[in-house]
Design a protein around this motif. Sequence first.
Motif, PDB file in Angstrom:
ATOM      1  N   ILE A   3      53.105  30.766  53.751  1.00 10.33           N
ATOM      2  CA  ILE A   3      51.857  30.155  54.246  1.00 10.33           C
ATOM      3  C   ILE A   3      50.710  30.050  53.345  1.00 10.33           C
ATOM      4  N   ILE A   4      50.613  31.063  52.614  1.00  7.31           N
ATOM      5  CA  ILE A   4      49.390  31.086  51.424  1.00  7.31           C
ATOM      6  C   ILE A   4      49.667  30.027  50.592  1.00  7.31           C
ATOM      7  N   ASN A   5      51.042  29.860  50.186  1.00  5.11           N
ATOM      8  CA  ASN A   5      51.465  28.684  49.028  1.00  5.11           C
ATOM      9  C   ASN A   5      51.009  27.374  49.759  1.00  5.11           C
ATOM     10  N   THR A   6      51.393  27.344  50.792  1.00  4.72           N
ATOM     11  CA  THR A   6      51.271  26.042  51.628  1.00  4.72           C
ATOM     12  C   THR A   6      49.691  25.574  51.544  1.00  4.72           C
ATOM     13  N   MET A   7      48.922  26.876  51.984  1.00  2.91           N
ATOM     14  CA  MET A   7      47.435  26.569  52.000  1.00  2.91           C
ATOM     15  C   MET A   7      46.839  26.142  50.637  1.00  2.91           C
ATOM     16  N   GLY A   8      47.458  26.696  49.802  1.00  2.00           N
ATOM     17  CA  GLY A   8      47.094  26.325  48.320  1.00  2.00           C
ATOM     18  C   GLY A   8      47.180  24.925  48.090  1.00  2.00           C
ATOM     19  N   LYS A   9      48.456  24.413  48.539  1.00  6.50           N
ATOM     20  CA  LYS A   9      48.641  23.040  48.461  1.00  6.50           C
ATOM     21  C   LYS A   9      47.706  22.133  49.134  1.00  6.50           C
ATOM     22  N   LEU A  10      47.226  22.508  50.402  1.00  8.78           N
ATOM     23  CA  LEU A  10      46.480  21.657  51.212  1.00  8.78           C
ATOM     24  C   LEU A  10      44.992  21.983  51.135  1.00  8.78           C
ATOM     25  N   CYS A  11      44.552  22.995  50.584  1.00  8.01           N
ATOM     26  CA  CYS A  11      43.213  23.190  50.489  1.00  8.01           C
ATOM     27  C   CYS A  11      42.458  22.515  49.210  1.00  8.01           C
ATOM     28  N   ALA A  12      41.007  22.280  49.669  1.00  7.70           N
ATOM     29  CA  ALA A  12      40.018  21.864  48.620  1.00  7.70           C
ATOM     30  C   ALA A  12      39.747  22.662  47.440  1.00  7.70           C
ATOM     31  N   PRO A  13      39.575  22.128  46.486  1.00 14.33           N
ATOM     32  CA  PRO A  13      39.419  23.158  45.291  1.00 14.33           C
ATOM     33  C   PRO A  13      38.408  24.154  45.423  1.00 14.33           C
ATOM     34  N   ILE A  14      37.689  23.867  46.201  1.00 11.83           N
ATOM     35  CA  ILE A  14      36.642  25.016  46.412  1.00 11.83           C
ATOM     36  C   ILE A  14      37.069  26.117  47.064  1.00 11.83           C
ATOM     37  N   ARG A  15      38.245  26.092  47.638  1.00 13.63           N
ATOM     38  CA  ARG A  15      38.993  27.100  48.429  1.00 13.63           C
ATOM     39  C   ARG A  15      39.996  27.795  47.308  1.00 13.63           C
ATOM     40  N   ASP A  16      40.091  27.638  46.034  1.00 15.77           N
ATOM     41  CA  ASP A  16      41.160  28.365  45.218  1.00 15.77           C
ATOM     42  C   ASP A  16      40.936  29.640  45.142  1.00 15.77           C
ATOM     43  N   ASP A  17      39.798  30.259  44.844  1.00 16.03           N
ATOM     44  CA  ASP A  17      39.451  31.573  44.976  1.00 16.03           C
ATOM     45  C   ASP A  17      39.796  32.500  46.018  1.00 16.03           C
ATOM     46  N   ASP A  18      39.557  31.783  47.057  1.00  9.55           N
ATOM     47  CA  ASP A  18      39.948  32.410  48.519  1.00  9.55           C
ATOM     48  C   ASP A  18      41.499  32.492  48.534  1.00  9.55           C
ATOM     49  N   ILE A  19      42.212  31.343  47.992  1.00 10.90           N
ATOM     50  CA  ILE A  19      43.602  31.649  48.144  1.00 10.90           C
ATOM     51  C   ILE A  19      44.106  32.655  47.035  1.00 10.90           C
ATOM     52  N   LYS A  20      43.444  32.812  45.842  1.00 19.15           N
ATOM     53  CA  LYS A  20      43.956  34.116  45.029  1.00 19.15           C
ATOM     54  C   LYS A  20      43.658  35.212  45.458  1.00 19.15           C
ATOM     55  N   GLN A  21      42.458  35.587  46.237  1.00 25.63           N
ATOM     56  CA  GLN A  21      42.277  36.791  47.039  1.00 25.63           C
ATOM     57  C   GLN A  21      43.293  37.046  48.072  1.00 25.63           C
ATOM     58  N   LEU A  22      43.884  35.958  48.960  1.00 30.95           N
ATOM     59  CA  LEU A  22      44.947  36.219  49.819  1.00 30.95           C
ATOM     60  C   LEU A  22      46.022  36.666  49.004  1.00 30.95           C
ATOM     61  N   LYS A  23      46.348  36.189  47.951  1.00 29.96           N
ATOM     62  CA  LYS A  23      47.851  36.566  47.125  1.00 29.96           C
ATOM     63  C   LYS A  23      47.439  38.101  46.709  1.00 29.96           C
ATOM     64  N   ALA A  24      46.223  38.584  46.496  1.00 29.65           N
ATOM     65  CA  ALA A  24      45.945  39.990  46.139  1.00 29.65           C
ATOM     66  C   ALA A  24      45.988  40.935  47.231  1.00 29.65           C
ATOM     67  N   THR A  25      46.087  40.387  48.397  1.00 26.78           N
ATOM     68  CA  THR A  25      45.959  41.436  49.678  1.00 26.78           C
ATOM     69  C   THR A  25      47.528  41.930  50.035  1.00 26.78           C
ATOM     70  N   ASP A  26      47.700  43.124  50.107  1.00 28.34           N
ATOM     71  CA  ASP A  26      48.829  43.651  50.541  1.00 28.34           C
ATOM     72  C   ASP A  26      49.089  44.195  51.920  1.00 28.34           C
ATOM     73  N   ASN A  27      47.976  44.487  52.519  1.00 22.13           N
ATOM     74  CA  ASN A  27      48.048  44.972  54.135  1.00 22.13           C
ATOM     75  C   ASN A  27      48.362  43.700  54.727  1.00 22.13           C
ATOM     76  N   ILE A  28      49.405  43.630  55.423  1.00 17.72           N
ATOM     77  CA  ILE A  28      49.781  42.417  56.283  1.00 17.72           C
ATOM     78  C   ILE A  28      48.766  42.102  57.256  1.00 17.72           C
ATOM     79  N   VAL A  29      48.401  43.009  58.245  1.00 19.63           N
ATOM     80  CA  VAL A  29      47.276  42.880  59.195  1.00 19.63           C
ATOM     81  C   VAL A  29      45.991  42.326  58.651  1.00 19.63           C
TER      82      VAL A  29
END
Length: 512
Positions: free
Chosen positions: A175-201
């Motif tokens: 889901i995160i990788n797909t969001m990275g392909k679809l999001c605007a460049p302004i959301r790239d930092d948010d996608i990086k933060q998602l990838k660094a989150t371990d707790n699933i909830v």
Amino acid sequence: MPLNDDQNSDSDSSRLSESTASSSDSEYSRQSFNSDSSSKPSSPASASPPKAVTFDELMAAAKNLSDLTLAHEIAVNANFCIKKEDLPQNSLAGRVKQIVHKAFWDVLESELNEDPPEYEHAIKLFEEIKEILLSFLTPGANRMQNQICEVLDTDLIRQQAEHNAVDIHGLANYIINTMGKLCAPIRDDDIKQLKATDNIVELLRQIFRVLDLMKMDMANYTIQKLRPYLQHNLVDYERAKFQEILEETPSALDLTTEWIKESIEDELSSIPDESSSSPGADSSSKPTISPVLVLNNSYLKLLQWDYRKTIPETLITDEGRLQELKEKLNQLKIIACVCLITNNMVGPAIVDVPDFADELKRICVPLLEDMNKKTFDLKEALNAIGVQICNKVNRSLTERGLPTLNAEMQSNLMGQIAHIVEENNPISSLIDKRIQFFMRSLLALPSFQMRMPAMPGGLSVVQTEMELVGSQYASIVNFNKKVYGPFYASIFRKLLFPEMAVGKAETETVAN
């Protein structure tokens, strides 16, 4: 135009209903904005007896008004966009939202920590995420659409859950990788933060937060793409939408009719009674009146309108902009009054000082910046302006070796400035009349003529600001005339020629 001259009345009315909007060359815009109203007339419906309005009709009219207002705002406001607004945490609604959300995510966490894990709530979240991702796809993105549907196949995930074989982290990473392909460049930092989150909830919670931001980005992108089509078709679209409102709610022009009627009465009262002054005059003859002039006078009243009252229905879409222009003109009037009083009292001593009027304006502007707020004290601000202007004048006189203002002159200058706020103040009334004259002259110009009328005396110090406000005001008025001209023409015919309106209604009743 004599009132008993039918041909001239029709000519004046037709001028009010002219529209320069051309039809769109785009098939998309025709389908989007004309499909709902292509079978509707774009001119006002003829007069009909009042009828009871049902709740459903009222709600339909409210939706049409909402659509009309939103389309107008998108087209005329280049800065219009959708923004994320969070509820204040200390508010009741904010606290309730926080408690409910925390409870939801706590339940999800407890279910996933069971042995074996309970995946039903998580599966529902994946299903919702799948629908959101699919909504971002453009037509023709079949490959990605199929991939999303295959990976986030909730039936398959349920089967895996029955055997405790769900790779929930793998699904989240997809889901995160797909969001990275679809999001605007302004959301790239948010996608990086998602990838660094371990707790699933926490990861699922943050995924929904970023998806909300992406939905907002998509909506604003759509608005940006939609704006040129709206601008090209706005006159016809707004007129058709308002016609639908009028059909659903026959009283939708009542305030507009009263607004115009008041200006007609004002115009008639200003015309001298020629029958009483001329013995040979025909007492049955009607005075000369111009609908264009009356309508312009109606628009001028909006610059002094009490916006605590409901504005005429045909101007609702521009109510906020008109109120801002009124408030700006009030500020410019105070500045012009202050400069005029100062020049009248100490003019000979400062007349040769370069840019002295601009320096007076720079004193006034910051002190009047908040004058339209309810808590603003205009008297206090004018007292402060008077003190600073006296100091400025004395410094200028001292620098040139001239005697400063004595205590009596300073008191007189500050007193006159403080009295600007009083009702019927002669300086304030004079400047107000000149502002009205400038705006009236602006409306009298053809809409295609770009030059400004001459600036009346006493307003030169705020000329740049006056011309900016004037151009914005004229733009609102001219567009309003294009959209609602046919409705105004119908109102004028009803008010100026009631016998014609009655005859037309009777003829239509017989025909029906």
